[in-house]
Design a protein around this motif. Structure first.
Motif, PDB file in Angstrom:
ATOM      1  N   TRP A  24      65.294 -24.530 -20.301  1.00  0.00           N
ATOM      2  CA  TRP A  24      66.682 -24.102 -20.119  1.00  0.00           C
ATOM      3  C   TRP A  24      67.160 -23.196 -21.247  1.00  0.00           C
ATOM      4  O   TRP A  24      68.327 -22.795 -21.269  1.00  0.00           O
ATOM      5  CB  TRP A  24      67.591 -25.317 -19.969  1.00  0.00           C
ATOM      6  N   VAL A  25      66.267 -22.867 -22.149  1.00  0.00           N
ATOM      7  CA  VAL A  25      66.572 -21.848 -23.161  1.00  0.00           C
ATOM      8  C   VAL A  25      66.207 -20.499 -22.561  1.00  0.00           C
ATOM      9  O   VAL A  25      65.028 -20.157 -22.442  1.00  0.00           O
ATOM     10  CB  VAL A  25      65.785 -22.090 -24.465  1.00  0.00           C
ATOM     11  N   TYR A  26      67.197 -19.722 -22.175  1.00  0.00           N
ATOM     12  CA  TYR A  26      66.934 -18.441 -21.519  1.00  0.00           C
ATOM     13  C   TYR A  26      66.286 -17.479 -22.497  1.00  0.00           C
ATOM     14  O   TYR A  26      66.740 -17.305 -23.624  1.00  0.00           O
ATOM     15  CB  TYR A  26      68.231 -17.841 -20.986  1.00  0.00           C
ATOM     16  N   ASN A  27      65.196 -16.844 -22.032  1.00  0.00           N
ATOM     17  CA  ASN A  27      64.453 -15.915 -22.865  1.00  0.00           C
ATOM     18  C   ASN A  27      63.820 -14.884 -21.946  1.00  0.00           C
ATOM     19  O   ASN A  27      63.171 -15.237 -20.955  1.00  0.00           O
ATOM     20  CB  ASN A  27      63.370 -16.677 -23.657  1.00  0.00           C
ATOM     21  N   THR A  28      64.009 -13.604 -22.245  1.00  0.00           N
ATOM     22  CA  THR A  28      63.470 -12.550 -21.381  1.00  0.00           C
ATOM     23  C   THR A  28      61.981 -12.317 -21.610  1.00  0.00           C
ATOM     24  O   THR A  28      61.363 -11.543 -20.870  1.00  0.00           O
ATOM     25  CB  THR A  28      64.218 -11.233 -21.598  1.00  0.00           C
ATOM     26  N   ARG A  29      61.413 -12.969 -22.605  1.00  0.00           N
ATOM     27  CA  ARG A  29      59.986 -12.781 -22.892  1.00  0.00           C
ATOM     28  C   ARG A  29      59.143 -13.379 -21.781  1.00  0.00           C
ATOM     29  O   ARG A  29      59.297 -14.553 -21.417  1.00  0.00           O
ATOM     30  CB  ARG A  29      59.645 -13.433 -24.232  1.00  0.00           C
ATOM     31  N   THR A  30      58.245 -12.579 -21.196  1.00  0.00           N
ATOM     32  CA  THR A  30      57.368 -13.082 -20.149  1.00  0.00           C
ATOM     33  C   THR A  30      56.350 -14.051 -20.747  1.00  0.00           C
ATOM     34  O   THR A  30      56.006 -13.956 -21.928  1.00  0.00           O
ATOM     35  CB  THR A  30      56.623 -11.940 -19.445  1.00  0.00           C
ATOM     36  N   GLY A  31      55.888 -14.959 -19.923  1.00  0.00           N
ATOM     37  CA  GLY A  31      54.947 -15.968 -20.388  1.00  0.00           C
ATOM     38  C   GLY A  31      55.631 -17.178 -20.980  1.00  0.00           C
ATOM     39  O   GLY A  31      54.995 -18.197 -21.233  1.00  0.00           O
ATOM     40  N   SER A  33      58.137 -20.232 -20.462  1.00  0.00           N
ATOM     41  CA  SER A  33      58.732 -21.007 -19.376  1.00  0.00           C
ATOM     42  C   SER A  33      60.223 -21.142 -19.598  1.00  0.00           C
ATOM     43  O   SER A  33      60.669 -21.859 -20.492  1.00  0.00           O
ATOM     44  CB  SER A  33      58.085 -22.402 -19.312  1.00  0.00           C
ATOM     45  N   SER A  34      60.981 -20.434 -18.818  1.00  0.00           N
ATOM     46  CA  SER A  34      62.430 -20.551 -18.918  1.00  0.00           C
ATOM     47  C   SER A  34      63.051 -20.175 -17.597  1.00  0.00           C
ATOM     48  O   SER A  34      62.430 -19.556 -16.735  1.00  0.00           O
ATOM     49  CB  SER A  34      62.979 -19.645 -20.025  1.00  0.00           C
ATOM     50  N   ILE A  35      64.302 -20.563 -17.454  1.00  0.00           N
ATOM     51  CA  ILE A  35      65.062 -20.178 -16.281  1.00  0.00           C
ATOM     52  C   ILE A  35      65.344 -18.676 -16.324  1.00  0.00           C
ATOM     53  O   ILE A  35      65.095 -18.001 -17.326  1.00  0.00           O
ATOM     54  CB  ILE A  35      66.384 -20.974 -16.229  1.00  0.00           C
ATOM     55  N   SER A  36      65.852 -18.150 -15.202  1.00  0.00           N
ATOM     56  CA  SER A  36      66.256 -16.750 -15.164  1.00  0.00           C
ATOM     57  C   SER A  36      67.744 -16.653 -15.453  1.00  0.00           C
ATOM     58  O   SER A  36      68.445 -17.663 -15.549  1.00  0.00           O
ATOM     59  CB  SER A  36      65.928 -16.135 -13.797  1.00  0.00           C
ATOM     60  N   TYR A  37      68.236 -15.436 -15.552  1.00  0.00           N
ATOM     61  CA  TYR A  37      69.619 -15.214 -15.975  1.00  0.00           C
ATOM     62  C   TYR A  37      70.632 -15.797 -14.994  1.00  0.00           C
ATOM     63  O   TYR A  37      71.766 -16.099 -15.365  1.00  0.00           O
ATOM     64  CB  TYR A  37      69.878 -13.713 -16.147  1.00  0.00           C
ATOM     65  N   MET A  38      70.262 -15.994 -13.719  1.00  0.00           N
ATOM     66  CA  MET A  38      71.231 -16.407 -12.718  1.00  0.00           C
ATOM     67  C   MET A  38      71.145 -17.891 -12.376  1.00  0.00           C
ATOM     68  O   MET A  38      71.828 -18.365 -11.482  1.00  0.00           O
ATOM     69  CB  MET A  38      71.061 -15.578 -11.434  1.00  0.00           C
ATOM     70  N   PHE A 146      60.110 -13.774 -13.824  1.00  0.00           N
ATOM     71  CA  PHE A 146      61.271 -13.035 -13.345  1.00  0.00           C
ATOM     72  C   PHE A 146      62.509 -13.572 -14.056  1.00  0.00           C
ATOM     73  O   PHE A 146      63.031 -14.633 -13.727  1.00  0.00           O
ATOM     74  CB  PHE A 146      61.418 -13.180 -11.831  1.00  0.00           C
ATOM     75  N   LYS A 147      62.975 -12.843 -15.056  1.00  0.00           N
ATOM     76  CA  LYS A 147      64.094 -13.297 -15.880  1.00  0.00           C
ATOM     77  C   LYS A 147      65.368 -12.488 -15.648  1.00  0.00           C
ATOM     78  O   LYS A 147      66.466 -12.996 -15.811  1.00  0.00           O
ATOM     79  CB  LYS A 147      63.712 -13.203 -17.367  1.00  0.00           C
ATOM     80  N   THR A 148      65.233 -11.201 -15.323  1.00  0.00           N
ATOM     81  CA  THR A 148      66.386 -10.328 -15.162  1.00  0.00           C
ATOM     82  C   THR A 148      66.115  -9.343 -14.032  1.00  0.00           C
ATOM     83  O   THR A 148      64.949  -9.060 -13.717  1.00  0.00           O
ATOM     84  CB  THR A 148      66.682  -9.548 -16.465  1.00  0.00           C
ATOM     85  N   ASP A 149      67.170  -8.828 -13.413  1.00  0.00           N
ATOM     86  CA  ASP A 149      66.989  -7.943 -12.260  1.00  0.00           C
ATOM     87  C   ASP A 149      66.804  -6.471 -12.626  1.00  0.00           C
ATOM     88  O   ASP A 149      66.651  -5.626 -11.746  1.00  0.00           O
ATOM     89  CB  ASP A 149      68.157  -8.085 -11.282  1.00  0.00           C
ATOM     90  N   GLU A 150      66.790  -6.141 -13.896  1.00  0.00           N
ATOM     91  CA  GLU A 150      66.703  -4.729 -14.289  1.00  0.00           C
ATOM     92  C   GLU A 150      65.386  -4.089 -13.844  1.00  0.00           C
ATOM     93  O   GLU A 150      65.337  -2.898 -13.538  1.00  0.00           O
ATOM     94  CB  GLU A 150      66.866  -4.587 -15.808  1.00  0.00           C
ATOM     95  N   ASP A 168      66.111 -18.160  -5.026  1.00  0.00           N
ATOM     96  CA  ASP A 168      66.895 -17.622  -6.151  1.00  0.00           C
ATOM     97  C   ASP A 168      66.500 -16.178  -6.446  1.00  0.00           C
ATOM     98  O   ASP A 168      67.360 -15.318  -6.663  1.00  0.00           O
ATOM     99  CB  ASP A 168      66.679 -18.476  -7.404  1.00  0.00           C
ATOM    100  N   CYS A 169      65.189 -15.917  -6.456  1.00  0.00           N
ATOM    101  CA  CYS A 169      64.714 -14.559  -6.730  1.00  0.00           C
ATOM    102  C   CYS A 169      65.165 -13.591  -5.639  1.00  0.00           C
ATOM    103  O   CYS A 169      65.587 -12.465  -5.919  1.00  0.00           O
ATOM    104  CB  CYS A 169      63.190 -14.541  -6.830  1.00  0.00           C
ATOM    105  N   ALA A 170      65.068 -14.014  -4.382  1.00  0.00           N
ATOM    106  CA  ALA A 170      65.454 -13.145  -3.275  1.00  0.00           C
ATOM    107  C   ALA A 170      66.938 -12.836  -3.312  1.00  0.00           C
ATOM    108  O   ALA A 170      67.357 -11.686  -3.095  1.00  0.00           O
ATOM    109  CB  ALA A 170      65.076 -13.797  -1.943  1.00  0.00           C
TER     110      ALA A 170
END
Length: 406
Positions: A24-31, A33-38, A146-150, A168-170
């Protein structure tokens, strides 16, 4: 996290991150394990809070990932848990010693030995990929990354899977991509977060006093009245009960489908460069594929000869906790409930604490029971890899509570 107990008061927790919160610590780094921004919870506030620490009154029915992280950190502060945690410490290897202790090799270069090992590192770290992954020439992402939609803005996107992560991703992609398709190999119950004005899990909990057959009937009727038939959305109709599979809890996906923002597709037959061929004979080109195809049950710190459950259909642990071949090895949170995992992990932890202090005894045949339980749970659900860890929330919680009285 991994816990070390070398006596009743010598407790150490190794945490590879730099703070409380885990995934649950949001992190944009791939690899990572974290939730996504949404991300929001898919279990409601009343059904997700610890028994000794209610969530703040101002939290909504389904808190955001920022609120959940704040809640976990407040919990740790309230009970002064950080004094037991060594942050930025990765467990690289765990092995048995000659005298039946556990020797852990740490990322700090140190080795330490322990009497009892508790593994609470989760099972959402090693993505399961489709076999055609490397044949796709566009951008391939597992939902894990998949962390951000950019990265998908103005792209043609295919999401593989209609579980909680897939939906969620869709939904996220449908707000920024030029095209979003969602591929399903098999039927899936997609259930809104509110039923008759109540969070879905609290509605289901209100029926627990009824016989199971009547619960199933009422849940099916309420779902039909609320959303109609899945075929109305271009989705396959499930031919099994909702309780036989892990449900997808999402209130947006069906509306996005009916608004033409997401198009359901059947399973993938093959992939060639940017072209994806589906099992109904259709095909389409995509710039991005997001594979919400689940995870393998793997612990990088254990040798495969010790524990290898990557392709296991059942996990032989007594009460989903105690390993029959290693009586000083316990797992916390190694399950997939039809409900909130944290409250079950709390109950597991209470049972383990009572066992360690001699207040609860395991039955003489607990090792044999581990195998029986593994077979029992696998027959409660349809045969899919995602169900290897599945449990019915209330049934399992009752088992834990009963064990604490013995």
């Amino acid at each position: 996290m991994l816990f070390r107990l070398a006596g009743l008061h010598d407790i150490v927790c190794f945490e590879q991150n730099d703070q409380i919160g885990g995934g649950w610590v949001y992190n944009t780094r791939t690899g990572h394990s974290s939730i996504s921004y949404m991300t929001h919870t898919i279990s409601s506030k009343p059904m997700s809070q610890f028994s000794d620490f209610p969530m703040p009154a101002h939290y909504p029915d389904y808190p955001s990932h920022q609120q959940i992280l704040a809640y976990f950190q407040a919990y740790a502060k309230q009970f002064q848990l950080e004094q037991y945690i060594q942050f930025n410490t990765t467990v690289l290897h765990a092995e048995k010693t000659w005298n039946d202790r556990w020797r852990l090799s740490l990322g700090t270069g140190m080795q330490q030995e322990f009497d009892i090992l508790l593994v609470a590192s989760g099972h959402l770290t090693v993505p399961r990929h489709p076999e055609w992954k490397d044949r796709f020439s566009g951008l391939y992402l597992h939902a894990h990354d998949f962390k951000t939609d950019e990265t998908i803005r103005n792209q043609r996107v295919l999401v593989i899977g209609a579980g909680n992560s897939g939906c969620d991703c869709a939904v996220a992609a449908s707000h920024v991509a030029t095209q979003v398709d969602m591929s399903l190999r098999s039927p899936q119950y997609i259930i809104p977060k509110l039923i008759m004005g109540k969070p879905t899990d609290t509605f289901a909990a209100s029926l627990q006093w009824l016989p199971q057959i009547l619960q199933n009937w009422l849940q099916a009727i309420s779902l039909r009245l609320h959303i109609g038939r899945y075929r109305d959305y271009g989705l396959p109709e499930p031919d099994f009960l909702p309780t036989q599979a892990h449900p997808t809890i999402n209130s947006e996906i069906l509306g996005r489908i009916r608004h033409g923002k997401i198009t359901p597709r059947p399973g993938v037959q093959d992939v060639n460069q940017s072209t994806v061929y589906f099992t109904d004979g259709s095909q389409a080109d995509y710039d991005v594929v997001i594979a919400a195809t689940g995870y393998k049950i793997r612990f990088a710190f254990f040798d495969s000869a010790l524990i290898n459950w990557e392709e296991a259909r059942q996990i032989p642990l007594y009460l989903r906790i105690f390993h029959p071949a290693h009586s000083n090895l316990c797992f916390v949170g190694l399950l997939q409930p039809q409900g909130c995992i944290w409250t079950l992990a709390e109950a597991q932890s209470r049972l383990i604490a009572r066992w360690l202090t001699g207040k609860t005894q395991l039955p003489d045949n607990w090792k044999e029971q581990a195998q029986i339980e593994g077979e029992y749970w696998v027959h409660q659900f349809i045969a899919r890899p995602r169900h290897a860890l599945e449990v019915h929330y209330q049934t399992y919680l009752n088992q834990l509570n009963d064990a604490m009285t013995k």
